[in-house]
Design an enzyme around this catalytic site. Sequence first.
Site, PDB file in Angstrom:
ATOM      1  N   PRO A   2       2.674   4.306  -3.657  1.00 39.18           N
ATOM      2  CA  PRO A   2       1.311   4.242  -4.169  1.00 39.18           C
ATOM      3  C   PRO A   2       0.589   3.013  -3.622  1.00 39.18           C
ATOM      4  CG  PRO A   2       2.903   4.504  -5.931  1.00 39.18           C
ATOM      5  CD  PRO A   2       3.644   4.102  -4.718  1.00 39.18           C
ATOM      6  N   GLU A   3      -0.596   3.238  -3.098  1.00 33.39           N
ATOM      7  CA  GLU A   3      -1.439   2.157  -2.631  1.00 33.39           C
ATOM      8  C   GLU A   3      -2.590   2.025  -3.627  1.00 33.39           C
ATOM      9  OE1 GLU A   3      -2.283   2.592   1.594  1.00 33.39           O
ATOM     10  OE2 GLU A   3      -0.641   4.015   1.819  1.00 33.39           O
TER      11      GLU A   3
END
Length: 274
Positions: A2-3
């Site tokens: 996840p960014e």
Amino acid sequence: MPELPEAETIVRALRSRLPGARVERVSVRHADVLAPDLTPRRLASRLRGRRIEDVTRRGKNVVLVFEDELRLVINLGMTGRVVTTDAPRAAEMRHVAVRFELDDGRAILYDDIRRFGCLDLRDAEGWHRRDAELGLEPLSDAFTPESLWALTRGSTTPIRNFLLDQRRIAGVGNIYANEALFRAGIRPTRRSHRVTRREASALRDHLRDVLQESIDNRGTTISDYRDAFGESGGFVQWLRVYDRAGEPCVVCGTPIRRVVLTNRSAFYCPVCQR
DNA sequence: AACGCGCCCTGTCCGC
DNA sequence: TGCGGACAGGGCGCGT
């Protein structure tokens, strides 16, 4: 995994559902996701009875803000998920590392297949120190063309690697670094200090655009990412180069190339990116 | 001291 | 069908 857009998607859902709830019990199944100096016993004793006041984001970190400025800082690593048990999909979480039972009957699950994620507990001062280690928020007003240009000029590392360094800009990971570089016409291997002022300005604009577009689509799911409801993100269909080696460039048709920079894939169009 | 590398861990996919 | 190797949204600690 996840960014920034994925963390933001999770934060928005949690913020509308968690504030006001109190933690009643914490059970730790995999202590290796806790910060090195944080024991399961201490995590449980410090959170027990505490009310959640807010949920915020810093870079890729999901931050649960409790009473008395106590913060649970969650770095999701590659496969971390934060899901509430009232979501139908919560039952699909098969790698729950930590469970936070709430006083309203729900629970917050921290699920993490690979367990690269990290949960840390910080008081006001400890959070201030952590916050200071992280770079500019790319969607904030402080992230100007000038500020990015000033940073790129001071580094010789390839621009793709530069974008992944959380001490400079916080929240950009491999997907959005590659996507923004494609949109800006800059090859990922280019040394940062060789990026021109004009290119830095374009890169700044495209980085903000791609992050915002992904947030609007609730993030990118390649395989493991799920939001706070256990649902996949919808941005994968809009990716132009990431994980598209061999496929034709959407602009010129030239096959997209994959190269490895410091053990991580970079994707680019050899014609559109110089 | 900035930068690159190896490693943490589980799962999936591909070639043989 | 099984087995080995490569690879995956991240980040830390180590060497140079």
